[in-house]
Design a protein around this motif. Structure first.
Motif, short mmCIF file in Angstrom:
data_model
loop_
_atom_site.label_atom_id
_atom_site.label_comp_id
_atom_site.label_asym_id
_atom_site.label_seq_id
_atom_site.Cartn_x
_atom_site.Cartn_y
_atom_site.Cartn_z
N GLY A 6 0.84 -1.19 0.00
CA GLY A 6 0.00 0.00 0.00
C GLY A 6 0.87 1.23 0.00
O GLY A 6 2.07 1.17 -0.18
N ASN A 7 0.21 2.34 0.21
CA ASN A 7 0.94 3.60 0.18
C ASN A 7 1.19 4.15 1.56
O ASN A 7 1.46 5.33 1.70
CB ASN A 7 0.18 4.61 -0.67
CG ASN A 7 0.17 4.23 -2.13
OD1 ASN A 7 1.12 3.65 -2.62
ND2 ASN A 7 -0.90 4.55 -2.82
N GLU A 8 1.08 3.33 2.61
CA GLU A 8 1.31 3.83 3.95
C GLU A 8 2.78 4.17 4.13
O GLU A 8 3.65 3.46 3.67
CB GLU A 8 0.95 2.78 5.02
CG GLU A 8 -0.36 2.09 4.82
CD GLU A 8 -0.19 0.66 4.32
OE1 GLU A 8 0.81 0.00 4.64
OE2 GLU A 8 -1.09 0.21 3.62
N ALA A 9 3.02 5.27 4.84
CA ALA A 9 4.40 5.65 5.16
C ALA A 9 4.90 4.75 6.28
O ALA A 9 4.13 4.34 7.15
CB ALA A 9 4.45 7.11 5.59
N PRO A 10 6.18 4.42 6.29
CA PRO A 10 6.72 3.62 7.40
C PRO A 10 6.65 4.42 8.69
O PRO A 10 6.66 5.65 8.66
CB PRO A 10 8.16 3.33 6.99
CG PRO A 10 8.50 4.36 5.99
CD PRO A 10 7.21 4.77 5.32
N PRO A 11 6.58 3.75 9.82
CA PRO A 11 6.57 4.47 11.09
C PRO A 11 7.85 5.30 11.24
O PRO A 11 8.90 4.95 10.72
CB PRO A 11 6.51 3.37 12.16
CG PRO A 11 6.58 2.08 11.45
CD PRO A 11 6.56 2.31 9.98
N ALA A 12 7.74 6.41 11.98
CA ALA A 12 8.88 7.32 12.14
C ALA A 12 10.06 6.62 12.80
O ALA A 12 11.21 7.00 12.58
CB ALA A 12 8.46 8.54 12.95
N ASP A 13 9.81 5.60 13.61
CA ASP A 13 10.89 4.92 14.31
C ASP A 13 11.33 3.63 13.61
O ASP A 13 12.00 2.79 14.20
CB ASP A 13 10.49 4.62 15.76
CG ASP A 13 9.29 3.69 15.86
OD1 ASP A 13 8.62 3.45 14.83
OD2 ASP A 13 9.01 3.21 16.96
N ALA A 14 10.97 3.49 12.34
CA ALA A 14 11.34 2.29 11.58
C ALA A 14 12.86 2.16 11.54
O ALA A 14 13.58 3.15 11.45
CB ALA A 14 10.78 2.35 10.17
N GLN A 15 13.33 0.93 11.62
CA GLN A 15 14.76 0.66 11.54
C GLN A 15 15.04 -0.18 10.30
O GLN A 15 14.20 -0.98 9.88
CB GLN A 15 15.25 -0.05 12.79
CG GLN A 15 15.13 0.81 14.02
CD GLN A 15 15.76 0.13 15.23
OE1 GLN A 15 16.46 -0.85 15.12
NE2 GLN A 15 15.49 0.69 16.39
N TYR A 16 16.22 0.01 9.74
CA TYR A 16 16.59 -0.64 8.50
C TYR A 16 17.93 -1.37 8.65
O TYR A 16 18.76 -0.97 9.46
CB TYR A 16 16.71 0.39 7.37
CG TYR A 16 15.40 1.08 7.08
CD1 TYR A 16 14.57 0.64 6.08
CD2 TYR A 16 14.99 2.17 7.85
CE1 TYR A 16 13.36 1.27 5.82
CE2 TYR A 16 13.78 2.81 7.61
CZ TYR A 16 12.97 2.35 6.59
OH TYR A 16 11.77 2.96 6.35
N VAL A 17 18.11 -2.42 7.88
CA VAL A 17 19.38 -3.14 7.83
C VAL A 17 19.86 -3.19 6.39
O VAL A 17 19.05 -3.22 5.45
CB VAL A 17 19.28 -4.58 8.40
CG1 VAL A 17 18.96 -4.55 9.88
CG2 VAL A 17 18.26 -5.39 7.65
N LEU A 18 21.17 -3.19 6.22
CA LEU A 18 21.74 -3.28 4.89
C LEU A 18 21.44 -4.66 4.31
O LEU A 18 21.69 -5.68 4.95
CB LEU A 18 23.25 -3.05 4.96
CG LEU A 18 23.97 -2.97 3.62
CD1 LEU A 18 23.51 -1.75 2.82
CD2 LEU A 18 25.48 -2.91 3.85
N ALA A 19 20.89 -4.69 3.10
CA ALA A 19 20.53 -5.96 2.48
C ALA A 19 21.28 -6.21 1.17
O ALA A 19 21.27 -7.31 0.65
CB ALA A 19 19.02 -6.00 2.23
N GLY A 20 21.93 -5.17 0.64
CA GLY A 20 22.66 -5.35 -0.60
C GLY A 20 23.47 -4.12 -0.96
O GLY A 20 23.18 -3.02 -0.50
N VAL A 21 24.48 -4.33 -1.78
CA VAL A 21 25.33 -3.24 -2.25
C VAL A 21 25.67 -3.52 -3.72
O VAL A 21 26.07 -4.63 -4.06
CB VAL A 21 26.66 -3.16 -1.46
CG1 VAL A 21 27.49 -1.97 -1.92
CG2 VAL A 21 26.41 -3.09 0.04
#
Length: 104
Positions: A6-21
């Motif tokens: 959907g078009n929901e924005a991620p929560p402001a406290d969302a955390q991300y991990v590196l998945a590719g380079v």
């Protein structure tokens, strides 16, 4: 919900991990691209994809393999310092809650 849900924005406290380079080696005029990608399921190993070659990759080497700078190499005439030609071109991140959904 995963990507494209959907078009929901991620929560402001969302955390991300590196998945590719995606790496570029060469100059602005010419070069070669290859990538390091973390498996989304199973062992979640990092793999290097370089043309037809797909081999395991140690993610501890990401700084050395992806961030330019200079390096010392041993040649027949002694030790030489040269500019590294490989640099990260594109970083791919995965939101942690999406990554958690994939492991189920």
């Amino acid at each position: 919900a995963g990507a494209g849900a959907g078009n929901e924005a991620p929560p402001a406290d969302a955390q991300y991990v590196l998945a590719g380079v995606v790496i570029h080696t060469g100059t602005a005029d010419s070069g070669h691209y290859y990538s390091f990608i973390k498996e989304r399921t199973g062992e979640k190993r990092w793999l290097e994809f370089n043309d037809r070659n797909v081999v395991p990759f140690n993610p501890e080497l990401i700084p050395r393999e992806c961030f330019g700078g200079s390096e010392r190499i041993q040649t027949a005439s002694g030790t030489v310092e040269r500019e590294k030609m490989n640099n990260a071109y594109l970083l791919i991140y995965e939101r942690l809650d999406d990554a958690d959904d994939q492991s189920q």
